[in-house]
Structures are given as C-alpha cells and as structure tokens.
Design an enzyme around this catalytic site. Structure first.
Site: not given
Ligand code: NAD
Length: 247
Positions: A23, A122, A130
C-alpha cells in the site's frame, strides 16, 4: 557508497529484477495505506468495527450492506493517478530490466502506469463477479449509489469484488507465478509494505539471491535480512533510480 547508489548499481547491472509492492507504493497517489499514521487502521470514525474485521469474509457474509458502505468509502479511489513509484517500475519493465511487479494492492495503478506483467495477489477493485452465476461487472456497477448491495442484473445474486478478504485464500495461479518470479529473480525490490500480512509477506522467503532491496518510510520485520534498506518515499526513491539509470 550509500545504499541508494548501491541499489542503482544493482539495477544497472541486472535484467532480472522483480518488484514486490504494498500500500505504501500508492500513498503518494493519495490512497491511504493501512498502518501508517494517516492510514486506515488509525482512523477511528463512524465505523464501529476494526477495519480487519470489516474486510473479512465473515463480515462480508454477515453484514453485507455495512461491508459495501465501508468498501465504497474507504477502499475505492477512482481518481487516483500513478505516482513516480508506479511510473518508475513501468519504465524498468519497458527497458527490459524488470520481469514482474507482484503487488498486494488492489488499486490498478501499476497497470495504469504502463506495467504489463502485474501479479495482483489480493485481486482488484476493477473486477467484480456475481456469486451465483459468475457474471462479470465493472467498478461503476458496484459503485451505483442506488444499490447499497450490488445485485446481478441477470440472476439477482450478490456481486462480490474480486478482492481477497481476510480469511480467504489467495489465487493459486497468481501465487505460484509470484513464487516462480521471486525464486528466479536476481534483484528483488520490496516497496512500501509493512510485511505483516501473510501469506503475501512470506513470499520474500522464496528469494534466493543476495540483492534484496527494501524501500520504506518505516522499519519492517525484514530489515535485518535485506542487503539494502532505503528509508524514504517510494516515489522519490524510484525517481532518483530512474534518473540515475538515465534512460
Ligand atoms: P500497510 O499499510 O500494512 O503498510 C504500508 C507500508 O508502507 C508501511 O510500512 C509504511 O511505512 C510504508 N509507506 C507508506 N507510504 C510510503 C511511501 N510513500 N514510501 C515508502 N513507504 C511507504 O500495507 P501493506 O503491507 O500493503 O498491507 C496491507 C494490505 O492492505 C494489503 O493486503 C493491501 O491489499 C491492502 N491495501 C491496499 C491498498 C491499495 O490498493 N492501494 C491500500 C490500502 C491497503
């Protein structure tokens, strides 16, 4: 030599790079992540359940209307545009260096930036099916405000986003392909993921090389096994990398 410069050298010398994103790769496109200070898990507003529960299969089945209210309001960002992280990775693929982007994100921004080989662990908000007859629907269909719970226009079944909810299994084919790319990778770049969501985070353990690069704003549980940890914004770091490679 600092870590960024060493990473640039690894990338210059490789044509078998794989990226693994979370994310944090999309926060600079104004899509909140889950665990940062401004992330979804720190918000404490109108919803009475924690986000992990609201994004679980159990919650979807038991409280379908509330699920869609949360999902539409908190997980969908139709106006988001790719940032320098997505654009940089697409460029690395275009010039033949990067073999695949494996992403935990569901926002479609890697493809919008031009990446061709994207493995969505994911799923994606842009695909919806559906649950009864399997008919496919686009995101507009899901977002129709007149329908708190989207129903199939053919059979009346509930239309479910093709997004992996907590308690649900990952797609086998996507998972196996991701493992194969990571096993074969020379350089693995892990960007913007807290590496706490399994099984996705465990994929890193399949990497056999010695050039694991972690790009993140904050520490992760894998910092001690990475060859290089680059602390910073993913978009800025990718932009520096692309500029230095000068292509
Ligand atoms: P997470 O929120 O757990 O972790 C995000 C990580 O990214 C953190 O460690 C944070 O410090 C870091 N981070 C944030 N902004 C940053 C930047 N600009 N540059 C560098 N690092 C940065 O997210 P995750 O590990 O992907 O796991 C969460 C789950 O959430 C995933 O399964 C995902 O499917 C889902 N998710 C997806 C989205 C999306 O599609 N954009 C958004 C939110 C959550």
């Amino acid at each position: 030599m600092d870590n960024l410069q060493t990473a640039i050298n690894f990338i210059k010398n490789s044509s078998n790079i794989v990226a693994f994103t979370g994310a944090g790769a999309s926060t600079e496109s104004n899509i909140p992540d889950f665990r940062s200070a401004g992330g979804l898990y720190r918000e404490n507003e109108k919803y009475k359940y924690p986000p992990e529960y609201m994004l679980s299969h159990t919650f979807f089945m038991k409280h379908t209307e509330e699920f869609f209210d949360f999902y539409k309001n908190k997980m969908i960002y139709r106006d988001a545009r790719p940032n320098n992280c997505h654009i940089g990775l697409a460029r690395l693929e275009e010039i033949g260096k990067l073999k695949a982007v494996i992403t935990q994100n569901i926002d479609g921004l890697h493809q919008l930036a031009g990446s061709k080989n994207v493995l969505e662990l994911h799923g994606s908000v842009y695909r919806n099916y559906c649950m009864k007859c399997g008919a496919a629907f686009d995101l507009d269909y899901i977002m129709d405000e007149g329908k708190p719970v989207p129903k199939c226009n053919k059979c009346g079944g509930i239309v479910k986003p093709d997004v992996v909810l907590y308690e649900e299994a990952l797609d086998h084919d996507v998972l196996n392909k991701s493992i194969a790319f990571i096993k074969a990778a020379d350089v693995l770049i892990v960007i913007g993921t807290s590496l706490v969501v399994y099984p996705a985070a465990g994929l890193i353990n399949y990497y056999r090389g010695d050039k694991l690069i972690l790009i993140n704003k904050s520490p992760t549980p894998y910092d001690n096994v990475a060859r290089l940890v680059i602390k910073g914004n993913a978009g800025d770091v990718m932009k520096s990398i692309i500029n230095s490679i000068a292509v």
